[in-house]
Design a protein around this motif. Structure first.
Motif, PDB file in Angstrom:
ATOM      1  N   VAL A 167       0.833  -1.204   0.000  1.00 18.90           N
ATOM      2  CA  VAL A 167       0.000   0.000   0.000  1.00 18.90           C
ATOM      3  C   VAL A 167       0.871   1.259   0.000  1.00 18.90           C
ATOM      4  O   VAL A 167       0.553   2.246  -0.679  1.00 18.90           O
TER       5      VAL A 167
ATOM      6  N   SER B 276      -2.721  -1.637   5.955  1.00 19.38           N
ATOM      7  CA  SER B 276      -3.201  -0.516   5.146  1.00 19.38           C
ATOM      8  C   SER B 276      -3.252   0.771   5.966  1.00 19.38           C
ATOM      9  O   SER B 276      -2.826   1.836   5.508  1.00 19.38           O
TER      10      SER B 276
ATOM     11  N   LEU C 171      -1.091   4.249   5.381  1.00 12.76           N
ATOM     12  CA  LEU C 171      -1.782   5.502   5.085  1.00 12.76           C
ATOM     13  C   LEU C 171      -1.792   6.462   6.267  1.00 12.76           C
ATOM     14  O   LEU C 171      -2.243   7.608   6.141  1.00 12.76           O
TER      15      LEU C 171
ATOM     16  N   ILE D  40      -8.855   2.947   8.244  1.00 14.30           N
ATOM     17  CA  ILE D  40      -9.547   2.788   6.967  1.00 14.30           C
ATOM     18  C   ILE D  40     -10.943   2.218   7.189  1.00 14.30           C
ATOM     19  O   ILE D  40     -11.268   1.729   8.274  1.00 14.30           O
TER      20      ILE D  40
ATOM     21  N   PRO E 248     -10.415   5.906   2.064  1.00 13.30           N
ATOM     22  CA  PRO E 248      -9.745   4.642   1.735  1.00 13.30           C
ATOM     23  C   PRO E 248     -10.463   3.462   2.393  1.00 13.30           C
ATOM     24  O   PRO E 248     -10.794   3.513   3.576  1.00 13.30           O
TER      25      PRO E 248
ATOM     26  N   ASN F 210     -10.808   5.116  -4.125  1.00 10.62           N
ATOM     27  CA  ASN F 210     -10.379   4.935  -2.735  1.00 10.62           C
ATOM     28  C   ASN F 210     -10.145   3.467  -2.348  1.00 10.62           C
ATOM     29  O   ASN F 210      -9.834   3.185  -1.184  1.00 10.62           O
TER      30      ASN F 210
ATOM     31  N   THR G 283      -8.413   0.288  -1.427  1.00 12.88           N
ATOM     32  CA  THR G 283      -7.087   0.125  -0.817  1.00 12.88           C
ATOM     33  C   THR G 283      -6.572  -1.302  -0.901  1.00 12.88           C
ATOM     34  O   THR G 283      -5.393  -1.532  -1.144  1.00 12.88           O
TER      35      THR G 283
END
Length: 336
Positions: free
Chosen positions: A138, A161, A165, A169, A260, A300, A302
């Motif tokens: 990711v 994830s 980020l 999420i 996301p 979006n 992911t």
């Protein structure tokens, strides 16, 4: 990276059965020699296997999910590479190395009263491996497609994830169950509850939940989740037909896709699909395919995880698990 078994071009080629006049899917996918090359590879999607069934066993389910990865990969690589399948958009990364954990699980006594609890620490070890690899994928700006293992691996997908980020999420889960069980030892039934408890999961949409296979305790905890959980019951869609399948998917997607989000597809929501919790009442294979096509085209997106499929179960020879999983994977790639 010790958690990963990288597949070389030679490894992939060994699984491809070439035919004159045709180009197989496996002849157009890419591979990498080192994990660092993921940052420069042009593919948008990264395929990764998780060959384990420890989380399923820890949740008192039927083993066999460890074999889904090989079945899916072999079939996928021998489908056609053409205008529609977009094989060039897929990097076949390899598989999570679950060998040590699987051996350790095999040494435990299933008749012991503490057997399921003893499997929990092994699930934790796999959590760490999955989250590490997913974070790398990711962070490289790519979308991991994870195949195999139990639904325990949702935790690693979500954590990896979120860490990549640097924020929690959302997730939508195509499933007959919530997998939102209490925070006991780690297993395939509490990946989402652990992910929300630890701050990696923000909003959670459950699509296709069966009303009679969810405990009141889980219903009560979900009701107290401060509007972070949306439930779309299987019975409301397929039995009572309060809304169409397409409308239900659209509503569930709207709950998660403005940020996301990950897509989880548990094959036990598909009628008669060989799985750790096989059901005689569920969505069709075609509806599962529609679900993935509708949910994987948003900017979006992911990650995608397809889990709980079992292989070599007595009486399932007529059901081609590998081919079914290959269809689901190529559905993600359409129009990419």
């Amino acid at each position: 990276m010790k958690a990963l078994k990288l597949y070389s071009a030679k490894d992939v080629a060994a699984l491809v059965n070439k035919r004159e006049g045709e180009i197989r899917f496996g002849e157009r996918v890419s591979t990498i020699a080192t994990i660092e090359e993921i940052n420069t590879n042009s593919a948008r999607y990264v395929l990764l296997g998780i060959p384990e069934d420890i989380g399923v066993r820890a949740n008192m389910g039927k083993p066999g999910t460890a074999n889904a990865w090989n079945a899916a990969l072999t079939t996928l690589l021998n489908t056609q590479a053409n205008t529609y399948t977009n094989a060039h958009q897929l990097l076949v990364l390899g598989e999570i190395d679950c060998d040590a954990e699987m051996r350790a699980a095999g040494e435990l006594d299933p008749s012991s009263t503490s057997y399921h609890k003893e499997l929990g620490p092994l699930v934790n070890e796999i959590d760490a491996k999955v989250s590490s690899i997913v974070r790398t994928i990711v962070a490289a700006g790519k979308i991991p497609i994870l195949i195999g293992g139990g639904h325990n691996n949702a935790f690693g997908n979500i954590k990896g994830s979120a860490v990549a980020l640097d924020k929690a999420i959302n997730v939508i889960n195509f499933d007959a169950h919530t997998d939102f069980r209490p925070l006991e030892h780690r297993h395939s039934g509490n990946g989402f509850s652990y992910a929300m408890h630890q701050g990696f999961l923000n909003k959670y949409a459950i699509f296709g939940l069966h009303k009679n296979y969810t405990s009141q305790e889980v219903y009560d905890r979900m009701a107290n989740a401060n509007d972070k959980i949306a439930v779309h019951f299987f019975e409301d869609i397929a039995i009572e037909q309060k809304l169409s399948f397409h409308d239900a998917v659209t509503a569930a997607a709207a709950f998660v896709n403005t940020q996301p989000y990950g897509v989880e597809l548990d094959v036990d929501a598909i009628c008669n699909f060989p799985s750790s919790a096989r059901t005689p009442s569920g969505f069709t294979m075609n509806q599962a395919r529609q679900f993935l096509q509708l949910l994987t085209k948003n900017k979006n997106l992911t990650y995608v995880h397809i889990c709980e499929a079992t292989v070599c179960v007595d009486g399932d020879a007529h059901f081609n698990v590998g081919k079914a999983l290959a269809y689901l994977i190529t559905d993600i790639l359409y129009d990419s």
